[in-house]
Motif scaffolding. Structure first.
Motif, PDB file in Angstrom:
ATOM      1  N   ARG A   3       0.820  -1.213   0.000  1.00 46.91           N
ATOM      2  CA  ARG A   3       0.000   0.000   0.000  1.00 46.91           C
ATOM      3  C   ARG A   3       0.856   1.266   0.000  1.00 46.91           C
ATOM      4  N   LEU A   4       0.223   2.365  -0.387  1.00 48.69           N
ATOM      5  CA  LEU A   4       0.756   3.704  -0.179  1.00 48.69           C
ATOM      6  C   LEU A   4      -0.094   4.320   0.926  1.00 48.69           C
ATOM      7  N   LEU A   5       0.518   5.141   1.777  1.00 51.21           N
ATOM      8  CA  LEU A   5      -0.195   5.776   2.876  1.00 51.21           C
ATOM      9  C   LEU A   5       0.112   7.269   2.842  1.00 51.21           C
ATOM     10  N   ALA A   6      -0.910   8.095   2.914  1.00 50.78           N
ATOM     11  CA  ALA A   6      -0.723   9.549   2.885  1.00 50.78           C
ATOM     12  C   ALA A   6      -1.148  10.161   4.204  1.00 50.78           C
ATOM     13  N   ILE A   7      -0.460  11.249   4.563  1.00 46.47           N
ATOM     14  CA  ILE A   7      -0.707  11.939   5.823  1.00 46.47           C
ATOM     15  C   ILE A   7      -0.971  13.413   5.551  1.00 46.47           C
ATOM     16  N   ALA A  17      -4.852   8.488   4.699  1.00 48.63           N
ATOM     17  CA  ALA A  17      -5.489   7.777   3.589  1.00 48.63           C
ATOM     18  C   ALA A  17      -4.536   6.677   3.118  1.00 48.63           C
ATOM     19  N   VAL A  18      -5.085   5.639   2.524  1.00 48.71           N
ATOM     20  CA  VAL A  18      -4.274   4.530   2.007  1.00 48.71           C
ATOM     21  C   VAL A  18      -4.822   4.069   0.661  1.00 48.71           C
ATOM     22  N   THR A  19      -3.975   3.356  -0.044  1.00 52.13           N
ATOM     23  CA  THR A  19      -4.423   2.692  -1.262  1.00 52.13           C
ATOM     24  C   THR A  19      -4.741   1.243  -0.931  1.00 52.13           C
TER      25      THR A  19
END
Length: 137
Positions: A3-7, A17-19
């Protein structure tokens, strides 16, 4: 794939948020108290495989740092030490809160829901993640 995780970092609250594992869809995950962010990330990354953490990078209109900019650079280094196998990246977050409000209005959320700052932060994190994914394509 991981996954990618955004802050979307804030002084009080942080939107996350995540993918999905295939990195196709970005979704809001949650909002946490900023003081609990590192503990949340340690727990989440202990359960889920994450390829990269994307930090929203607050900039002024003239591309200079906002007041949180220097602190976030230091935090990015701390994250890299905590998670050496995870890429730490930054993505411009200007206008994400305004875009989150606009998205809430467009999607018909009631006034009370639009005033939910935690939801705004989560949507802003999703916008940061989508922006990052589009830029990388």
């Amino acid at each position: 794939m991981a996954r990618l995780l955004a802050i979307d970092y804030g002084k009080k609250r942080t939107g996350i948020a995540v993918t999905d594992p295939m990195q196709i869809i970005a979704s809001g995950l949650t909002t946490v108290a900023t003081r609990d962010l590192t503990a949340f990330l340690q727990e989440y990354l202990g359960k889920e495989e994450v390829q990269a953490i994307i930090l929203g990078e607050p900039k002024q209109m003239d591309y200079t740092d906002s007041e949180l900019g220097p602190w976030l650079r230091t935090y990015a280094l701390q994250l890299q030490e905590l998670f050496p196998n995870v890429k730490i990246e930054r993505e411009d977050e200007r206008f994400t809160s305004k875009m989150a409000h606009a998205s809430m209005l467009t999607n018909g959320l009631k006034k009370k829901q639009r005033h939910n700052k935690a939801l705004v932060d989560e949507i802003a994190a999703t916008i940061i993640l989508q922006s990052y994914m589009e830029r990388k394509r």
